[in-house]
Design an enzyme around this catalytic site. Structure first.
Site, PDB file in Angstrom:
ATOM      1  N   GLY A  58       0.813  -1.211   0.000  1.00 12.83           N
ATOM      2  CA  GLY A  58       0.000   0.000   0.000  1.00 12.83           C
ATOM      3  C   GLY A  58       0.843   1.256   0.000  1.00 12.83           C
ATOM      4  N   GLN A  59       2.126   1.069  -0.080  1.00 15.21           N
ATOM      5  CA  GLN A  59       3.015   2.215   0.044  1.00 15.21           C
ATOM      6  C   GLN A  59       3.135   2.949  -1.275  1.00 15.21           C
ATOM      7  OE1 GLN A  59       6.151   2.192   2.565  1.00 15.21           O
ATOM      8  NE2 GLN A  59       5.063   0.917   4.037  1.00 15.21           N
TER       9      GLN A  59
END
Ligand code: G3D
Ligand code: MG
Length: 193
Positions: free
Chosen positions: A71-72
């Site tokens: 999710g970065q």
């Protein structure tokens, strides 16, 4: 098809990039495609990079570089250098998580939009088809706006269940066929020049 594929792969390992949001099922897909050799594993904060060689069935001999970008968001620009020059892109999506399909669409179009990736065949695994409420091929195709990728990018959406392995070999076969077709077209173009 296995024969011709293996013959080509034995001499000329294809470079595939597997991309997708975290928990789409990339790692599970890879295990299902039966790899026997870890070339490199670099677990880092927030994401994993793995280079593996696939050993099973249609995928025999394929070298695959996998980015699990999680999710970065700030790490996703790293997908760019690793998709450059790839023979094919495998994009795994969670067909149940309709909300994140929007995020998956944005990331996919970012990758496909790079000049170096124009025309690179794309296989989308519409994964987790075993779960209730999973979206079908057409729905996934629509939500990812694959029609907007343009005629230069051949793609195939394959319904799959990475847990049972259903659909994986079929998908890889389709990807292989798109890659061969593209190579032939490039050769013909060169000949005409
Ligand atoms: P990633 O590598 O893309 O981040 P993983 O994703 O392969 O780690 O999978 C994330 C979770 O989804 C795992 O569950 C995995 O078992 C599950 N998963 C992957 N593919 C399928 C599928 O086809 N069907 C179902 N039902 N589940 C799937 P956990 O519980 O370990 O997080
Ligand atoms: Mg993973």
């Amino acid at each position: 098809m296995g024969g011709s594929f293996s013959a080509l792969a034995a001499f000329q390992p294809l470079h595939l990039v597997m991309l997708g949001l975290d928990s789409a099922g990339k790692t599970t897909v890879l295990y299902r495609l039966r790899f026997n050799e870890f070339v490199n594993t670099v677990p880092t904060i927030g994401f994993n990079a793995e280079r593996i060689r696939l050993s099973g069935g249609a995928a025999r001999g394929l070298s695959c570089h996998v980015w699990d970008a999680g999710g970065q968001e700030k790490l996703r620009p790293l997908w760019k250098p690793y998709s450059r020059g790839a023979d094919g892109v495998v994009y795994v999506v969670d067909s149940v998580d309709a909300e994140r399909l929007e995020e998956a669409r944005v990331e996919l179009h970012r990758i496909a939009g790079f000049a170096e990736n124009q025309g690179t065949p794309l296989l989308v695994f519409a994964n987790k088809q075993d779960l209730p409420g999973s979206l079908g091929v057409e729905e996934v195709e629509g939500r990812l706006a694959l029609g907007d990728l343009g005629p230069a990018t051949p793609y195939h959406v394959q319904p799959a269940c990475a847990i049972t392995g259903e659909g994986l070999d079929e998908g890889m076969e389709q990807l292989y066929e798109m890659i061969v077709k593209r190579r032939k077209a490039v050769k013909q173009r060169k000949r005409r020049q």
